[in-house]
Design a protein around this motif. Structure first.
Motif: not given
Length: 192
Positions: A157-167
């Motif tokens: 979940a943290a990785l997905r949130a980080s990827e979303d923020r990066l996008r």
């Protein structure tokens, strides 16, 4: 194995001996193989990082648990054995448990079912469950193996949130570059 018994006449005097010899080699080999099998099972049962519980299929009464069950559930072996998952309030969704027991009772098995189990302290753990029936001394029992994936799910979940923020940041940056490019093109046209 040899057994010897005296044969007596009518007066009580020993007249003969009878000997019976039984070859117990196969039984001894079978007993040794069984002990080895039990030892291997016991070591695997207690060494695995996965939670293992053996319970009666009919009543759900827990017969045995391993140390990982204690760690994941928060219940000691003494607190768990003799009770069932409903009494211990392990299931956050008891209807899911009922459906699983019905499926297992009908001869099915379950592999890697994601669910949430409740700990003794009220906390919750994300667990992948695998269940199947086993026969113990003629009684149908359920073998339940649970893999705690709570930390992995949190990390995902943290990785997905980080990827979303990066996008999002990438989209913002692209928008800024586009605006700045347009500004520079306008400035260049004005200079010409």
């Amino acid at each position: 194995k040899t057994s010897i018994a005296p044969l007596k006449d009518e007066g009580g005097e020993i007249t003969h001996y009878i000997a019976v010899k039984e070859d117990v080699t196969q039984r001894k080999e079978a007993e040794a193989a069984l002990r080895l099998s039990e030892e291997r099972f016991s070591k695997a049962f207690h060494a695995t990082p996965d939670s293992i519980a053996i319970s009666r299929l009919e009543t759900g009464e827990i017969l045995e648990v391993n140390e990982s069950f204690e760690r994941i559930s928060g219940y000691s072996r003494e607190e768990a054995v003799g009770h069932n998952a409903i009494e211990l309030a392990l299931w956050t969704h008891p209807e899911q448990r009922a459906a699983l027991v019905e499926r297992i009772g009908a001869g099915g098995e379950v592999r890697d079912l994601g669910t949430i189990l409740r700990r003794k302290d009220g906390g919750e753990r994300d667990v992948l469950l695998s269940l199947e029936t086993i026969d113990l001394a003629g009684e149908k029992c359920m073998l339940t193996i649970g893999r705690d994936v709570t930390e992995r799910r949190h990390a995902d979940a943290a990785l997905r949130a980080s990827e979303d923020r990066l996008r999002e940041l990438n989209a913002e940056l692209e928008q800024r570059v586009l605006v700045r490019t347009q500004q520079l093109e306008m400035a260049n046209r004005e200079l010409e």
